[in-house]
Every structure is written in C-alpha cells, then in structure tokens.
Motif scaffolding. Structure first.
Motif, short mmCIF file in Angstrom:
data_model
loop_
_atom_site.label_atom_id
_atom_site.label_comp_id
_atom_site.label_asym_id
_atom_site.label_seq_id
_atom_site.Cartn_x
_atom_site.Cartn_y
_atom_site.Cartn_z
N ARG A 250 -3.87 7.95 -1.03
CA ARG A 250 -4.42 9.21 -1.53
C ARG A 250 -5.63 8.97 -2.40
N ARG A 251 -5.54 7.99 -3.29
CA ARG A 251 -6.65 7.67 -4.18
C ARG A 251 -7.87 7.18 -3.40
N ALA A 252 -7.63 6.37 -2.38
CA ALA A 252 -8.74 5.89 -1.55
C ALA A 252 -9.46 7.06 -0.89
N THR A 253 -8.70 8.03 -0.42
CA THR A 253 -9.30 9.22 0.19
C THR A 253 -10.13 9.98 -0.83
N GLU A 254 -9.63 10.10 -2.05
CA GLU A 254 -10.38 10.78 -3.12
C GLU A 254 -11.72 10.10 -3.37
N LEU A 255 -11.76 8.78 -3.25
CA LEU A 255 -12.98 8.02 -3.49
C LEU A 255 -13.88 7.95 -2.25
N GLY A 256 -13.40 8.50 -1.15
CA GLY A 256 -14.17 8.46 0.08
C GLY A 256 -14.15 7.11 0.76
N LEU A 257 -13.08 6.34 0.53
CA LEU A 257 -12.96 5.01 1.10
C LEU A 257 -11.94 4.98 2.22
N MET B 242 0.84 -1.20 0.00
CA MET B 242 0.00 0.00 0.00
C MET B 242 0.88 1.25 0.00
N ASP B 243 1.11 1.83 -1.19
CA ASP B 243 1.94 3.03 -1.23
C ASP B 243 1.12 4.29 -1.00
N VAL B 244 1.80 5.43 -0.95
CA VAL B 244 1.16 6.71 -0.64
C VAL B 244 0.08 7.05 -1.65
N ASP B 245 0.33 6.77 -2.93
CA ASP B 245 -0.65 7.10 -3.96
C ASP B 245 -1.94 6.30 -3.78
N MET B 246 -1.84 5.08 -3.29
CA MET B 246 -3.03 4.26 -3.07
C MET B 246 -3.87 4.83 -1.92
#
Length: 235
Positions: free
Chosen positions: A98-105, A92-96
């Motif tokens: 960040r992307r999860a946060t963008e999706l509200g997950l 689980m890298d930083v971009d993952m």
C-alpha cells in the motif's frame, strides 16, 4: 530414526547477508556444499523458473531475501533459491504494498531503489537519509549518480572505479541514465525496503563518505563540494 527420516541430520545453516548479489550468493552456497555456482546462476536465465515465482522482472536479482536458512544437503538449486524468494514475498506485507502505491512505486522499482540504499550505507541510521536523497533527486529529475550502480554494470570490476567508468553507458550507470537503473544491483534486506517506503523528512540532495563508514549529507551543490574537499580530496 525420526530425524533420519526427516533429513534433519543433513541440514546446514546458511546466513545470507544483506547486500549480496546473486553471483555472490551462488558462490557462498557452493562453498557451503549446497550445489555449484553454475546450478544457481543458470536459474537466473530460466524463464520457467522466473514465471513460476511470478517475479516482475527477468532476473532473480533483488528477490533473494537475506536471512539465515536451514537447507537440506540434498536440496536442489530450485528449492534453495525458491525458499529465498518465498521469504521475500513473506516479508512484503499488505501495508508495504500500500505504501509503495502511495509513493508511485512498483514492486520492481521499490526493490531496485532499496538495493541502492543497501549498497550505499551499512549504517542503519543512515538508510532513511540515503533513501530521502534518492527520492528527492528522482522527484527533481536529477541523476542519481550512485557509484554502486556503475560498479554493478562493470564486468570483472577490479575495485578501482575511474572517470572512464562513470562516463561509460550501461543500463546501470546512473551517472549517464536518468531515473533508476533497469533493475536491482543487490538483494536488499527488510530495513532497506522500509527506508525507501518511509524515507527521512529531509531536503538533502547529496552525500559523501566521511571515511568512517558514515556520510556527510548536503542540500546544495556548494555545500556538497565543500564536504567532498573536506572528507575526500584533502585526505
């Protein structure tokens, strides 16, 4: 002598496939001579072990990363499962995040949804499509109606899912509850996690198995019912 001191002559390679449950992994590890099934399963209810690894849940399910490992024959159950959890966090890298946060997950929601994707299809090209269906249904407030979640909630499942199973309430039965189940139903691989983070750009809301390992995807219930008749009922 160096190899003897390091214990490398007493190591065993073990491959954990994507989509296995904790219980299945425990059985596999016992077959490889690395401990008893009970020694692994008891860690799932060990609050000290769960806190030590900072898991966002009260279960190990979903956080044992599928991969090939080299374990010492003298390794403890804590060392073995801890290695798998550490590999999950490393994947689980930083971009993952960040992307999860963008999706509200949350992390737990991401892993839970990825486990559904992992269990629904073994075809790599379909993972983003299945993820898109689940995202679309969650956004529209439609129940996920995912058979693998129902199966996970059945004790001693005999391989035959019935209408009674679909209507029996459980924290995992997505035919009965709205949204996601309470937790992961398997341990997803990196590809399933990525599919949830980057689903296909699609309006699909349904899919049905074609019988060849792939699925027919549909945007409307009428279209889906025709696909069910074609690939399931008529056969």
């Amino acid at each position: 002598l160096d190899r003897l001191e390091q214990g490398s002559v007493f190591r065993r390679a073990v491959t954990i496939p994507e989509g296995l449950t904790l219980a299945q992994i425990a059985v596999l590890l016992e077959k490889e001579g690395l401990g008893t099934t009970e020694s692994f399963l008891c860690l799932n209810t060990d609050p000290e072990f769960l806190v030590r690894w900072g898991l966002p849940t009260n279960s190990l399910e979903g956080y044992l990363h599928p991969a090939t490992y080299q374990f010492s024959m003298f390794a403890s159950a804590e060392e073995i499962l801890g290695t798998m959890i550490a590999r999950f966090y490393a994947a689980m890298d930083v971009d993952m995040y960040r992307r999860a946060t963008e999706l509200g997950l949350s992390l737990h929601e991401l892993v839970t949804l990825a486990s559904l994707v992992e269990k629904e299809t073994g075809a790599p090209v379909e993972r983003p499509l299945v993820a898109a269906v689940f995202h679309n249904r969650l956004r529209k407030g439609i129940r996920l109606q995912c058979d693998p979640t129902v199966i996970y909630g059945i004790k001693d499942f005999d391989g035959n899912i019935t209408r009674r199973h679909l209507h029996t309430p459980s924290p995992y039965n997505t035919y009965v509850i709205g949204g996601l189940p309470v937790g992961p139903i398997a341990n997803p691989g990196l590809a399933a996690l990525q599919a949830v983070l980057y689903p296909a750009d699609s309006d699909y809301l349904y899919f049905v198995a074609r019988g060849d390992g792939t699925h027919q995807f549909s945007t409307s219930l009428a279209e889906h019912n025709r696909a069910v008749w074609r690939f399931q009922k008529r056969s």
